[in-house]
Write an enzyme that holds these catalytic residues in place. Structure first.
Site, short mmCIF file in Angstrom:
data_model
loop_
_atom_site.label_atom_id
_atom_site.label_comp_id
_atom_site.label_asym_id
_atom_site.label_seq_id
_atom_site.Cartn_x
_atom_site.Cartn_y
_atom_site.Cartn_z
N LYS A 91 0.84 -1.21 0.00
CA LYS A 91 0.00 0.00 0.00
C LYS A 91 0.87 1.25 0.00
CE LYS A 91 -2.50 0.89 3.70
NZ LYS A 91 -3.60 0.69 4.65
N GLU A 129 10.44 -5.69 3.16
CA GLU A 129 10.49 -7.04 2.62
C GLU A 129 10.06 -7.07 1.16
OE1 GLU A 129 9.29 -6.24 5.55
OE2 GLU A 129 9.80 -7.77 7.06
N GLY A 188 -4.11 -3.49 5.81
CA GLY A 188 -3.54 -4.69 5.21
C GLY A 188 -4.32 -5.95 5.53
N ARG A 189 -4.63 -6.16 6.81
CA ARG A 189 -5.29 -7.41 7.21
C ARG A 189 -6.74 -7.47 6.78
NH1 ARG A 189 -3.67 -4.14 11.21
NH2 ARG A 189 -5.13 -3.33 12.73
N GLU A 216 -3.53 -8.64 15.42
CA GLU A 216 -3.01 -7.32 15.04
C GLU A 216 -4.08 -6.24 15.25
OE1 GLU A 216 -1.54 -6.85 10.96
OE2 GLU A 216 0.21 -5.80 11.77
N HIS A 246 -4.44 -35.22 16.38
CA HIS A 246 -3.27 -36.05 16.64
C HIS A 246 -2.07 -35.20 17.06
CE1 HIS A 246 -4.92 -39.84 14.92
NE2 HIS A 246 -5.75 -38.95 14.38
N LYS A 286 10.90 -2.14 13.42
CA LYS A 286 11.40 -1.60 12.14
C LYS A 286 12.50 -0.57 12.36
CE LYS A 286 6.97 -1.85 9.65
NZ LYS A 286 5.95 -1.07 8.92
#
Lengths: 527, 527
Positions: free
Chosen positions: B213, B219, B270-271, B357, B388, B503
């Protein structure tokens, strides 16, 4: 002779409770004091790894009491008993021998009339010989063509550990020209799992390994039939495409449909079985038996280090003790596992089983209810991904979650790019370092929304590179940590009665022997 | 006009606290009473799904107070304000418009001089037209050949949601002959992530979508350069292989290297961005724009249902309220998400970001510290795999973890096998049903080790099949649940200041502007 006592009856635990909140991590990790802690609070691990616990909520006082706790619980003596073949799994009345599958640290263990170390080694040799013949093209499919793919059919411990290891070393193996066969995994009874994997492989050139210790696991037997149908429908012979890994007494052991069967036994639990034929067959086929041997060597070296009576030189025991302090003194409920390595993408899922299935218990070894917290909830994703996801809560949420970082100096593939003066690998490492200090020290701000309390404890395991030996060391470190915590909590870490009730009720649902809520839910799902 | 108050100042919350432990789940879910609860405690959801909360720790008294809490917190009014373009994201002073990207439930929202619904629709149309040309072979690579693969380069919300959705529908799309392109994802700054994905694709026939955005995500920019180098090294043109999804004001918007750029804006976090171009581009290319439109329709239907003032007919609000009861009255710290669908393998990882978040915060909307628990730790794996693995702790551990099951009557691929009188799909469904009752009712046993306390609350979302619309409904259900919980906790669920400190420190490490612990750790990792 060791004695087994509940944690809350121990003198060292009473002392430990007095040390609640005695370390202010933010203050301890600031300035030169912080630098000194990073240098000092480090324990050697196998395969060149180090366990650095500078950012944990400990100081020399806490460590001294933790050493007393280790002594009072006879942690090392209990470990030696386990290694020597004591019936540590009291619930199922079994020996616990996964460490023996990778090396012999104590006396020979004779059980069921055989030397168990020889038994495990004989299976490794059998697997190695088979794998080498497959790789050499001496064992082929119906058409005389080589196999290219291996698919493990198993669930729980027959899936999570081997899958995590395969993913961890797939790229490493490719670079080192030792990726002999691609591996895939079918685990879920959801038919879409098997169907999707079958659609993604060339069945004619695939070996399927059916993995079930008991030979009675619902999901695995169902998926075996699913796969057998697909093999037959492709006009192929089942016995040219199927192997079994099971115990010698299981129904699978006598199956005529298998090209070969490799054996484990009742003394290695599912979640500890990566070192046995459960991991050995698929990993030896995928990477070659030498790589599997390197994994075992890294694990065996860890097992040896775990015998050290000095907790400062025994990373697995120290990690376990600090975890108990966090769980039972600081009352933290979860632990996040955060590997800064994409290759370890499924390692947290393996640890989730290892830890939560071993120590998620409410009764002690004698079956008496206990009144203190035991195993934490384990979750995690690789960094830096997690930083852009759930780290918000870890930094600024209302509960504190202890963190277990893992980082390596070098990548596996070695393909990298320099941007703004640093490589991706350097950025990756810079981020894990930054996170440790951010969690520990926090940051004040006049805007509360931008304020970080700090005081959030973490440790980091550091290595040069994620190699087979390093992975074996990691695997055994956490196995031994969980084992030591089970000793301290006075649990039997090696049974899993909590999985039984669901199985029984599921059978009743399938037999339509239901009433009440069970029947109503069954109707809702059209069963 | 709505008012924003802390949870612990509310009259309804005081009442709710009085209702702690007022429901004995084991007793409530046993016998005919249990059957009646399963029939009664069900709320409709979009796309034919149902939210069944019979095994939650509620009764009519609790539900009545939860309804009061919804009213006192003006949850629906706040939702309407959000939909109408109020500055709900107080920290960043932004509107919150992800629901608008999939439908308009309230008034038109004009911001920055444009009708935002029109803006989102225009981007969807632009993406659809582009995707159709790619699928028709009208847009091709340098050699005039069609593209076969799409790779999303993004992290956090630009990765987890779109990836979870792609995996959820990949097999469905294959069966319905609408898998137009295979999709892959690069997220981690770990160079092994990008290198491994690049080795697995045919670059000449691949479209890469750079998603950020702000256009400044470390990254993503790093991985973009990584990929551009690979494209150039393959003798190909970057502008024939790269797209961008970004905001109109970002540096990426003007990039000359992109074949096309699709836009989002600052009003979708973002999420929450799967409904925007962030999900739209990759999913429209992979599945065709019609499938993406179906996802949005399922989500929009949920958004509409979420407007209902009656909590018993508003599944998202009800789920949110029960979650607050569990977190702040029963003091449970975690929630496990357990989809009985292998296709939803990464859906828990998406929800982990979405929830943790959004609501992992310790200050209210005005930046004042709050003194009650907020967002829980979210974790989960698909069933039956989890059975399991970590279910042992869920059944018999010392802490109680509320559970969110998801189950479907039918599989996606439809390939199945009957063993012992039942199909795999029936076995899958039988297991989820059995688990709900096992967790709720437990089982007594003279052997404490085989005893199940029960009383472990769960809900289940049930559907016919995991289709695009059902997935959209699931996505929006949890988004709206998290939004409502943020309202009740008086949080700003739409910023994430907790990710900033790491950051800043990482930049200092890379610039070698470190001292103290930061420097020592940097040395340990050879930075």
């Amino acid at each position: 002779m060791v004695t087994w006592n509940n944690l809350d009856t121990l003198a060292a635990f009473s002392k430990l409770i007095q040390l609640k909140d005695c370390v202010n991590i933010a203050r301890a990790m600031t300035g030169e004091n912080g630098a000194a802690r990073v240098k000092k609070y480090s324990a050697p691990m196998a395969a060149g790894l180090h366990f650095n616990y500078a950012a944990k909520q400990v100081n020399d006082d806490v460590l001294a009491v933790l050493a007393e706790l280790a002594k009072e619980t006879q942690a090392i003596d209990k470990y030696k008993e386990l290694l020597s073949g004591a019936v540590i799994n009291t619930g199922e009345k079994r020996l616990v021998l996964h460490q023996l599958a990778r090396g012999q640290q104590c006396d020979a263990v004779i059980a069921d009339g055989v030397d168990k170390r020889e038994f495990y080694v004989s299976q490794q040799k059998k697997i190695a010989a088979f794998a080498k013949k497959v790789h050499a093209g001496e064992i082929t499919n119906e058409a005389g063509e080589p196999y290219t793919t291996v698919v493990q059919i198993g669930i729980g411990g027959s899936d999570l550990g081997p899958r995590a290891i395969y993913l961890a070393l797939e790229n490493w193996a490719r670079v080192h020209d030792t990726l002999k066969m691609e591996a895939k995994f079918i685990s879920n009874v959801d038919p879409d799992d098997a169907a999707a994997v079958l659609q993604s492989v060339d069945i004619a050139h695939t070996l399927f390994i059916v993995v079930s210790k008991s030979g009675t696991t619902l999901e695995t037997l169902t998926n075996e039939t699913f796969v057998k149908n697909a093999i037959k429908n492709a006009g192929l012979e089942v016995s040219k495409h199927m192997l079994a890994v099971t115990s010698e007494t299981s129904p699978l052991a006598k199956g005529a449909d298998y090209m070969a069967a490799f054996f484990m036994d009742d003394y290695i639990g599912g979640r500890y079985s990566s070192s046995s034929a459960v991991g050995g067959a698929v990993l030896s086929l995928a990477f070659g038996p030498e790589v599997f041997a390197d994994i075992l060597d890294g694990a065996a070296e860890t097992d040896k280090l775990s015998l050290n009576e000095n907790i400062l030189e025994n990373a697995a025991l120290l990690d376990a003790l600090i975890g108990v302090y966090e769980r039972n003194v600081q009352n933290y409920q979860c632990t996040a596992v955060l590997p800064y390595s994409q290759a370890l993408s499924r390692f947290p899922a393996h640890l989730q089983q290892l830890d939560m299935e071993s120590n998620g218990k409410s009764v002690n070894r004698r079956g008496e209810p206990i009144h203190y917290a035991t195993g934490p909830v384990i979750f995690g994703e690789p960094g830096t991904n997690g930083q852009h996801s759930f780290y918000q809560l870890l930094h600024q949420g209302t509960d504190i979650t202890p963190l277990q970082f893992i980082g390596f100096k070098n990548s596996q593939i070695g393909m990298d790019v320099t941007i703004q003066g640093s490589t991706s690998q350097q950025k990756l490492c810079a981020n894990v370092v930054a996170q440790i200090v951010a969690f520990a020290c926090g940051k004040d701000d006049s805007d509360n929304n931008k304020k970080f309390e700090g005081g959030r404890p973490s440790s980091i395991i550091i290595g040069d590179q994620l190699t087979p030996a390093a992975l074996g060391a990691l695997l055994a470190h956490f196995e031994n940590k969980v084992m030591f915590q089970g000793f301290i909590w006075n649990l039997n870490s090696f049974d899993q009665e909590g999985v039984q009730l669901g199985k029984i009720l599921a059978k009743r649902v399938l037999a339509h022997e239901t009433d009440g809520a069970l029947k109503e839910y069954s109707d809702l799902l059209d069963i």
